[in-house]
Structure formats: C-alpha cells, structure tokens
Design a protein around this motif. Structure first.
Motif, PDB file in Angstrom:
ATOM      1  N   ARG A  46       0.279  -1.274  -0.089  1.00 17.57           N
ATOM      2  CA  ARG A  46       0.090  -0.258   0.172  1.00 17.57           C
ATOM      3  C   ARG A  46       0.836   1.186  -0.101  1.00 17.57           C
ATOM      4  O   ARG A  46       0.913   2.414  -0.593  1.00 17.57           O
ATOM      5  CB  ARG A  46      -1.491   0.228   1.051  1.00 17.57           C
ATOM      6  CG  ARG A  46      -2.321  -0.753   0.972  1.00 17.57           C
ATOM      7  CD  ARG A  46      -3.356  -0.769   1.868  1.00 17.57           C
ATOM      8  NE  ARG A  46      -3.688  -1.963   2.646  1.00 17.57           N
ATOM      9  CZ  ARG A  46      -3.817  -2.296   4.087  1.00 17.57           C
ATOM     10  NH1 ARG A  46      -2.931  -2.479   4.305  1.00 17.57           N
ATOM     11  NH2 ARG A  46      -4.235  -3.766   3.379  1.00 17.57           N
ATOM     12  N   ARG A  49       2.539   1.618  -3.273  1.00 15.62           N
ATOM     13  CA  ARG A  49       1.242   2.311  -4.423  1.00 15.62           C
ATOM     14  C   ARG A  49       1.686   3.414  -4.487  1.00 15.62           C
ATOM     15  O   ARG A  49       1.094   4.735  -5.199  1.00 15.62           O
ATOM     16  CB  ARG A  49       0.168   1.448  -4.276  1.00 15.62           C
ATOM     17  CG  ARG A  49      -0.578   1.298  -5.700  1.00 15.62           C
ATOM     18  CD  ARG A  49      -1.462   0.838  -5.615  1.00 15.62           C
ATOM     19  NE  ARG A  49      -2.479   0.288  -4.305  1.00 15.62           N
ATOM     20  CZ  ARG A  49      -2.455  -1.074  -3.403  1.00 15.62           C
ATOM     21  NH1 ARG A  49      -1.686  -1.938  -4.188  1.00 15.62           N
ATOM     22  NH2 ARG A  49      -3.075  -1.673  -2.488  1.00 15.62           N
ATOM     23  N   SER A  72      -6.242   2.995 -13.307  1.00 13.80           N
ATOM     24  CA  SER A  72      -5.733   2.316 -11.739  1.00 13.80           C
ATOM     25  C   SER A  72      -6.705   1.501 -11.028  1.00 13.80           C
ATOM     26  O   SER A  72      -6.564   0.287 -10.699  1.00 13.80           O
ATOM     27  CB  SER A  72      -4.456   3.186 -11.134  1.00 13.80           C
ATOM     28  OG  SER A  72      -3.670   3.239 -11.839  1.00 13.80           O
ATOM     29  N   LYS A  73      -8.106   1.993 -11.104  1.00 13.69           N
ATOM     30  CA  LYS A  73      -8.657   1.785  -9.888  1.00 13.69           C
ATOM     31  C   LYS A  73      -9.383   0.374 -10.266  1.00 13.69           C
ATOM     32  O   LYS A  73     -10.070  -0.195 -10.364  1.00 13.69           O
ATOM     33  CB  LYS A  73     -10.063   2.303  -9.908  1.00 13.69           C
ATOM     34  CG  LYS A  73     -10.652   2.069  -8.712  1.00 13.69           C
ATOM     35  CD  LYS A  73     -12.469   3.356  -8.401  1.00 13.69           C
ATOM     36  CE  LYS A  73     -12.511   2.842  -7.796  1.00 13.69           C
ATOM     37  NZ  LYS A  73     -14.256   3.601  -8.073  1.00 13.69           N
ATOM     38  N   ARG A  75      -8.026  -1.490 -12.714  1.00 15.60           N
ATOM     39  CA  ARG A  75      -6.652  -2.797 -13.109  1.00 15.60           C
ATOM     40  C   ARG A  75      -7.034  -3.473 -11.913  1.00 15.60           C
ATOM     41  O   ARG A  75      -6.765  -4.367 -11.447  1.00 15.60           O
ATOM     42  CB  ARG A  75      -5.957  -2.260 -13.782  1.00 15.60           C
ATOM     43  CG  ARG A  75      -5.802  -1.650 -15.098  1.00 15.60           C
ATOM     44  CD  ARG A  75      -4.970  -1.069 -16.304  1.00 15.60           C
ATOM     45  NE  ARG A  75      -4.735  -0.385 -17.400  1.00 15.60           N
ATOM     46  CZ  ARG A  75      -4.166  -1.112 -18.080  1.00 15.60           C
ATOM     47  NH1 ARG A  75      -3.447  -2.611 -17.806  1.00 15.60           N
ATOM     48  NH2 ARG A  75      -4.467  -0.705 -19.057  1.00 15.60           N
ATOM     49  N   ARG A  76      -6.834  -2.403 -10.749  1.00 19.29           N
ATOM     50  CA  ARG A  76      -6.908  -2.967  -9.616  1.00 19.29           C
ATOM     51  C   ARG A  76      -8.614  -4.158  -9.215  1.00 19.29           C
ATOM     52  O   ARG A  76      -7.852  -4.812  -8.257  1.00 19.29           O
ATOM     53  CB  ARG A  76      -6.891  -2.171  -8.112  1.00 19.29           C
ATOM     54  CG  ARG A  76      -5.104  -1.568  -8.300  1.00 19.29           C
ATOM     55  CD  ARG A  76      -5.159  -1.043  -6.678  1.00 19.29           C
ATOM     56  NE  ARG A  76      -5.562  -0.042  -6.626  1.00 19.29           N
ATOM     57  CZ  ARG A  76      -5.235   1.321  -7.065  1.00 19.29           C
ATOM     58  NH1 ARG A  76      -3.712   1.676  -7.052  1.00 19.29           N
ATOM     59  NH2 ARG A  76      -5.830   2.749  -7.048  1.00 19.29           N
ATOM     60  N   GLU A  77      -8.748  -3.787  -9.181  1.00 17.97           N
ATOM     61  CA  GLU A  77     -10.722  -4.207  -8.983  1.00 17.97           C
ATOM     62  C   GLU A  77     -10.046  -5.363 -10.683  1.00 17.97           C
ATOM     63  O   GLU A  77     -11.242  -6.178  -9.076  1.00 17.97           O
ATOM     64  CB  GLU A  77     -11.736  -3.386  -9.918  1.00 17.97           C
ATOM     65  CG  GLU A  77     -11.583  -2.336  -8.328  1.00 17.97           C
ATOM     66  CD  GLU A  77     -12.690  -1.827  -9.053  1.00 17.97           C
ATOM     67  OE1 GLU A  77     -13.358  -1.628 -10.386  1.00 17.97           O
ATOM     68  OE2 GLU A  77     -13.476  -0.481  -8.380  1.00 17.97           O
ATOM     69  N   GLY A  79      -7.804  -6.968 -11.138  1.00 24.18           N
ATOM     70  CA  GLY A  79      -5.903  -7.748 -10.907  1.00 24.18           C
ATOM     71  C   GLY A  79      -5.350  -7.274 -11.936  1.00 24.18           C
ATOM     72  O   GLY A  79      -4.031  -7.895 -11.971  1.00 24.18           O
ATOM     73  N   ARG A  81      -2.310  -6.202 -14.037  1.00 22.26           N
ATOM     74  CA  ARG A  81      -1.187  -4.954 -13.212  1.00 22.26           C
ATOM     75  C   ARG A  81      -0.338  -5.128 -14.498  1.00 22.26           C
ATOM     76  O   ARG A  81       1.002  -4.047 -13.915  1.00 22.26           O
ATOM     77  CB  ARG A  81       0.036  -6.715 -12.388  1.00 22.26           C
ATOM     78  CG  ARG A  81      -0.586  -7.377 -11.887  1.00 22.26           C
ATOM     79  CD  ARG A  81      -0.993  -6.531 -10.407  1.00 22.26           C
ATOM     80  NE  ARG A  81      -0.989  -7.696  -9.149  1.00 22.26           N
ATOM     81  CZ  ARG A  81      -2.606  -7.283  -9.038  1.00 22.26           C
ATOM     82  NH1 ARG A  81      -3.166  -6.524  -8.524  1.00 22.26           N
ATOM     83  NH2 ARG A  81      -2.732  -7.487  -7.561  1.00 22.26           N
TER      84      ARG A  81
END
Length: 87
Positions: A46, A49, A72-73, A75-77, A79, A81
C-alpha cells in the motif's frame, strides 16, 4: 480509457517509475516468502503504491492523472498489473 497525449519526457519518467516499482515489488515478495508476514507485506505494498501514485502525479498533468487514477482503480479491481499507459 487510455492516456494518449504523453510526451517523450513523460514516457521516460513513467518507464523509470514503473521499473523501480517492479523491482521493489519483486524484492518485497521475496521478503514475504522468507518471512511469511503477509500482513506486513500488504502494508508495504500500500505504501509503495501510494508513493508510486505521488511520483506519477508529479509527471502527469491534472487531466492525465485523473485518467490514470480511473484506469488504475479499474485494473486493481480486475487484478490487472500492467501499467495503465501500455493499453
């Protein structure tokens, strides 16, 4: 969405940020494998990031950075990278 209007300097700086971030992540994962401290690693990730996002905000203009945050949000959801500007 994609950030289409990156200049050459921005691309070079972003490549350097992502390269350094990838190295840091790999070192952190190696440390996690040895120590088994998943929560500690999660906290470090964290922090990394947040640091990466701060560096990127210094490179991009406000409009570009907002697009970066949206990508980014998402992609994080999912997974995913890969760096946002590569797609």
């Amino acid at each position: 969405k994609k950030i289409d209007d990156l200049n050459d300097d921005q691309k070079l700086l972003l490549d350097a940020i992502y390269s350094e971030f990838a190295t840091t992540i790999e070192e952190t994962f190696q440390e996690a494998r040895q120590s088994g401290d998943r929560e500690g690693v999660r906290e470090k990730m964290r922090g990394f990031r947040m640091e990466k996002d701060t560096l990127i905000s210094d490179v991009l203009n406000e409009e570009q950075y907002q697009i970066y945050l949206e990508i980014s949000k998402t992609r994080r959801e999912r997974g995913d990278r890969k760096p946002p500007e590569e797609n």
